[in-house]
Scaffold this motif. Structure first.
Motif, PDB file in Angstrom:
ATOM      1  N   MET A  34     -24.237  35.692  53.080  1.00  0.00           N
ATOM      2  CA  MET A  34     -25.411  34.814  52.982  1.00  0.00           C
ATOM      3  C   MET A  34     -25.946  34.769  51.560  1.00  0.00           C
ATOM      4  SD  MET A  34     -27.666  35.322  56.415  1.00  0.00           S
ATOM      5  CE  MET A  34     -27.430  37.060  56.668  1.00  0.00           C
ATOM      6  N   SER A  35     -25.890  35.933  50.888  1.00  0.00           N
ATOM      7  CA  SER A  35     -26.456  36.021  49.544  1.00  0.00           C
ATOM      8  C   SER A  35     -25.753  35.076  48.564  1.00  0.00           C
ATOM      9  CB  SER A  35     -26.332  37.476  49.065  1.00  0.00           C
ATOM     10  OG  SER A  35     -27.181  37.723  48.011  1.00  0.00           O
ATOM     11  N   LEU A  36     -24.487  34.776  48.847  1.00  0.00           N
ATOM     12  CA  LEU A  36     -23.749  33.874  47.957  1.00  0.00           C
ATOM     13  C   LEU A  36     -24.379  32.474  47.965  1.00  0.00           C
ATOM     14  CD1 LEU A  36     -20.667  33.957  46.489  1.00  0.00           C
ATOM     15  CD2 LEU A  36     -20.450  32.105  48.123  1.00  0.00           C
ATOM     16  N   LEU A  37     -25.005  32.109  49.097  1.00  0.00           N
ATOM     17  CA  LEU A  37     -25.604  30.775  49.195  1.00  0.00           C
ATOM     18  C   LEU A  37     -26.713  30.600  48.153  1.00  0.00           C
ATOM     19  CD1 LEU A  37     -25.859  30.354  53.086  1.00  0.00           C
ATOM     20  CD2 LEU A  37     -23.950  29.790  51.575  1.00  0.00           C
ATOM     21  N   ARG A  46     -13.539  41.707  44.915  1.00  0.00           N
ATOM     22  CA  ARG A  46     -14.260  42.878  44.392  1.00  0.00           C
ATOM     23  C   ARG A  46     -15.314  43.399  45.352  1.00  0.00           C
ATOM     24  NH1 ARG A  46     -17.492  42.291  39.656  1.00  0.00           N
ATOM     25  NH2 ARG A  46     -17.379  40.030  39.606  1.00  0.00           N
ATOM     26  N   GLY A  47     -16.011  42.469  46.019  1.00  0.00           N
ATOM     27  CA  GLY A  47     -17.235  42.910  46.683  1.00  0.00           C
ATOM     28  C   GLY A  47     -17.161  43.143  48.166  1.00  0.00           C
ATOM     29  N   PHE A  88     -25.604  45.225  46.472  1.00  0.00           N
ATOM     30  CA  PHE A  88     -26.725  44.962  45.558  1.00  0.00           C
ATOM     31  C   PHE A  88     -26.211  44.758  44.136  1.00  0.00           C
ATOM     32  CE2 PHE A  88     -30.287  46.983  42.996  1.00  0.00           C
ATOM     33  CZ  PHE A  88     -31.090  45.848  43.022  1.00  0.00           C
ATOM     34  N   SER A  89     -25.310  45.673  43.696  1.00  0.00           N
ATOM     35  CA  SER A  89     -24.892  45.573  42.290  1.00  0.00           C
ATOM     36  C   SER A  89     -24.032  44.325  42.079  1.00  0.00           C
ATOM     37  CB  SER A  89     -24.183  46.842  41.814  1.00  0.00           C
ATOM     38  OG  SER A  89     -22.960  46.971  42.459  1.00  0.00           O
ATOM     39  N   PHE A  90     -23.247  43.930  43.105  1.00  0.00           N
ATOM     40  CA  PHE A  90     -22.432  42.713  42.946  1.00  0.00           C
ATOM     41  C   PHE A  90     -23.339  41.498  42.713  1.00  0.00           C
ATOM     42  CE2 PHE A  90     -20.418  38.859  44.443  1.00  0.00           C
ATOM     43  CZ  PHE A  90     -19.183  38.903  43.824  1.00  0.00           C
ATOM     44  N   PHE A  91     -24.321  41.292  43.601  1.00  0.00           N
ATOM     45  CA  PHE A  91     -25.127  40.065  43.496  1.00  0.00           C
ATOM     46  C   PHE A  91     -26.111  40.112  42.322  1.00  0.00           C
ATOM     47  CE2 PHE A  91     -23.292  39.418  47.672  1.00  0.00           C
ATOM     48  CZ  PHE A  91     -22.838  38.116  47.507  1.00  0.00           C
ATOM     49  N   LEU A  92     -26.621  41.292  42.020  1.00  0.00           N
ATOM     50  CA  LEU A  92     -27.484  41.413  40.845  1.00  0.00           C
ATOM     51  C   LEU A  92     -26.665  41.105  39.585  1.00  0.00           C
ATOM     52  CD1 LEU A  92     -30.417  42.230  40.286  1.00  0.00           C
ATOM     53  CD2 LEU A  92     -29.591  44.520  39.727  1.00  0.00           C
ATOM     54  N   VAL A 138     -26.194  37.306  39.166  1.00  0.00           N
ATOM     55  CA  VAL A 138     -27.333  36.522  38.621  1.00  0.00           C
ATOM     56  C   VAL A 138     -27.524  36.826  37.139  1.00  0.00           C
ATOM     57  CG1 VAL A 138     -28.759  35.954  40.638  1.00  0.00           C
ATOM     58  CG2 VAL A 138     -29.090  38.119  39.541  1.00  0.00           C
ATOM     59  N   HIS A 139     -27.261  38.082  36.765  1.00  0.00           N
ATOM     60  CA  HIS A 139     -27.364  38.395  35.326  1.00  0.00           C
ATOM     61  C   HIS A 139     -26.307  37.613  34.541  1.00  0.00           C
ATOM     62  CE1 HIS A 139     -29.572  42.441  36.130  1.00  0.00           C
ATOM     63  NE2 HIS A 139     -30.387  41.403  36.082  1.00  0.00           N
ATOM     64  N   ALA A 140     -25.087  37.538  35.093  1.00  0.00           N
ATOM     65  CA  ALA A 140     -24.018  36.796  34.405  1.00  0.00           C
ATOM     66  C   ALA A 140     -24.407  35.317  34.285  1.00  0.00           C
ATOM     67  CB  ALA A 140     -22.705  36.958  35.165  1.00  0.00           C
TER      68      ALA A 140
END
Ligand code: FAD
Length: 340
Positions: free
Chosen positions: A101-104, A212-213, A223-227, A230-232
């Motif tokens: 869901m977070s990918l959306l 990877r995730g 958490f670290s994947f999606f954070l 967004v930083h990238a």
């Protein structure tokens, strides 16, 4: 002569620890575990289970379920976490049920819409999000759907069928999929598609997630994947909106990703009007420990796996909360997590 391998032999791993497939990090050894990558494989597997009289259990990322310490011998566990596909068809986004869901939210960010921001850092897959009608603040998954695709497990053909969002009986944490023997395999979203670049970059993100995730159902790596993503994107000039920064602040302040958990354990009782977390706080139960489990000191409606907890430890604390709320406030809270 062609040798026909059964779908169970082809798709199931044997004797797999379910703890790695649950954000709770809890669950004994499953005798059969499959992660089909296509709806056809899923249908074949279900057909064979039905033929052999073997029960099955469908799940996604395992962020809302408590697996048993000792699973039944013939139970086939089926995670749809690898059923990931994202495409645009007839001008609409189609996402399959394993898509996180977070990918959306990242897809929305790339398309310049804030309609998907609420899914940022919401653990779990789209299929279960639809089943549970997952929500954050006032926004729910049903708000972004057009059509849901599902397999009716009572229909011998097990073909994929569709239902418009208006007929899905969505309400607070409820959907028609909790009432019918239907498995969600995908959905069309009612979100505009903005550009080729949005499509391409979202596909790359999904591929990264797949490679990877997606494997461990570990909250810190989620958490670290999606954070990190967004930083990238911020590094490429796509600023993180305030709504998503607020989500990071809220979820980190509540320590959502520090310990294995399944988020809120009970649904809020809107008739009563006070959130379960506040009631647990009033009862001074925050921080209560049993076995390896603890009622979160930071959020009264979360029970954490602090030190190799068993499912029975979590159940003990759930009963404690339930009975205490009933004695003091006069109602039995309805569990949100699904007990397998
Ligand atoms: C730290 C944390 C915070 C959370 N915060 C929130 C929040 O803010 N809001 C919220 O709503 N939830 C929240 N949750 C709960 C969780 O994110 C949602 O319930 C999510 O929808 C679960 O997705 P999943 O893939 O992990 O489902 P699973 O836990 O794998 O499955 C949940 C249920 O869905 C059924 N199911 C799974 N896939 C399908 C399918 N394809 N078709 C039919 N049935 C299916 C399963 O049988 C099971 O009954 C949180 C969880 C955690 C760990």
């Amino acid at each position: 002569m062609t040798l026909h391998t059964s779908a169970i032999d082809r798709l199931c791993k044997r004797n797999v620890e379910l703890s790695a497939f649950s954000t709770y990090g809890i669950g004994g050894s499953a005798h059969y575990l499959a992660m089909p990558e296509t709806a056809n494989d899923l249908a074949e597997l279900l057909q064979e289970c039905n033929k052999r009289g073997m029960p099955w259990y469908i799940f996604g990322m395992g962020s809302n379920i408590l697996f048993p310490d000792e699973p039944k011998h013939d139970l086939v566990f089926i995670s749809l976490k690898n059923l990931v596909d994202l495409r645009v068809s007839e001008g609409k986004w189609h996402v399959s049920s394993g898509t996180p869901m977070s990918l959306l939210s990242l897809m929305g960010l790339l398309g310049g819409t804030d309609l998907l921001d609420f899914t940022f850092l919401l653990p779990g897959c789209v299929g279960a999000g639809i089943y549970m009608n997952a929500k954050y603040n006032a926004r729910q998954i049903c708000d972004i759907l057009d059509t849901v695709y599902y397999i009716d497990t009572t229909d011998p053909s097990l073909s994929v069928q569709s239902i418009p969002v208006s007929e899905c009986l969505f309400a607070y944490k409820q959907s028609i999929f909790q009432q019918r023997p239907w498995i969600v395999v995908g959905a069309d979203l009612n979100i505009p598609v903005s550009s080729e670049e949005q499509i391409n970059t979202t596909s790359v993100l999904l591929t990264d997630w797949k490679t990877r995730g997606s494997h461990p159902s570990s909250l810190p790596s989620f958490f670290s994947f999606f954070l990190g993503e967004v930083h990238a994107l911020a590094g490429k000039g796509i600023q993180t909106p305030q709504s998503m920064l607020d989500i990071i602040k809220y979820r980190t302040s509540k320590r959502h990703f520090d310990y294995p958990s399944c988020g809120s354990v009970f649904k809020n009782n809107y008739d009563y009007g006070v959130a379960v977390g506040s009631l647990v706080d009033q009862l001074n139960l925050k921080g209560t420990e049993y076995g390896g489990a603890i009622i979160s000191p930071h959020h009264g409606n979360m029970i954490l796996n602090q030190k190799h907890a068993k499912a029975t430890d979590i159940l003990y604390l759930m009963n404690l909360i339930s009975e205490s709320i009933n004695n003091q406030f006069g109602f039995v809270p309805e569990p949100e997590i699904v007990l397998v």
